[in-house]
Design an enzyme around this catalytic site. Structure first.
Site, PDB file in Angstrom:
ATOM      1  N   CYS A  73       0.783  -1.367   0.094  1.00 23.63           N
ATOM      2  CA  CYS A  73       0.176   0.086   0.026  1.00 23.63           C
ATOM      3  C   CYS A  73       0.928   1.323   0.046  1.00 23.63           C
ATOM      4  CB  CYS A  73      -0.784  -0.067   1.169  1.00 23.63           C
ATOM      5  SG  CYS A  73      -0.220  -0.240   2.612  1.00 23.63           S
ATOM      6  N   HIS A  74       2.245   1.097   0.448  1.00 26.81           N
ATOM      7  CA  HIS A  74       3.125   2.297   0.330  1.00 26.81           C
ATOM      8  C   HIS A  74       3.205   2.733  -1.038  1.00 26.81           C
ATOM      9  CE1 HIS A  74       5.867  -1.031  -0.091  1.00 26.81           C
ATOM     10  NE2 HIS A  74       6.517  -0.433  -0.610  1.00 26.81           N
TER      11      HIS A  74
END
Length: 159
Positions: free
Chosen positions: A129-130
């Protein structure tokens, strides 16, 4: 039944949770949505899957792009699972925006709805998700902290 172990990353202590066969959660201590409702994990540093995931993290934090050779089992709604599946397909060193993910799901999906699901991702870094940015490549929130997101993006030479 869930099992847990700790991992000391260069960005801080992490908790890894497994059901014995798959990884169900990876969180930085003190991040938002820590443990996502998993309250009864028994500490067990000797599970074979924990050895594999710790090796993966060692390689990752040493600048490699290791292949995930173990199962992931994030717990969430059908919508969240769909979003997390798209996240898992973002290649190392690349990014997508919330809007791009929304348009992959539906032409009526909102970027905000996707953002909510991204923020609830229970398996940090492994489900990357980064690698999700705001419109125009803007750095936006990260449950583990924006400082950690920046360091992960630097590690992958994205910024």
């Amino acid at each position: 039944m869930y099992y847990s172990t700790d991992y000391s990353s260069p960005l801080g202590e992490m908790l890894i949770v497994s059901d014995g066969e798959a990884i169900c959660g990876v969180w930085f201590y003190n991040q938002k949505f820590f443990k996502n409702g998993i309250t009864d994990a028994i500490e067990n540093d000797d599970l074979p899957i924990f050895k594999k995931v710790k090796k993966w993290f060692d390689d990752y934090f040493n600048g490699k792009n290791p292949e995930i050779n173990f199962k992931l089992n994030p717990l969430g709604s059908e919508f969240r699972l769909e979003v997390w599946k798209i996240l898992s397909q973002i290649p190392y060193g690349e990014t997508l925006t919330y809007g791009e993910i929304a348009s992959e799901i539906s032409n009526t999906m909102s970027a905000q709805a996707v953002g909510g699901a991204v923020g609830q991702n229970p398996i940090s870094i492994l489900i990357p998700c980064h690698r999700v940015l705001g419109a125009d490549g803007k750095l936006t929130g990260y449950a583990g902290g924006l400082d950690k997101k920046i360091e992960l993006l630097r590690l992958e030479k994205i910024i």
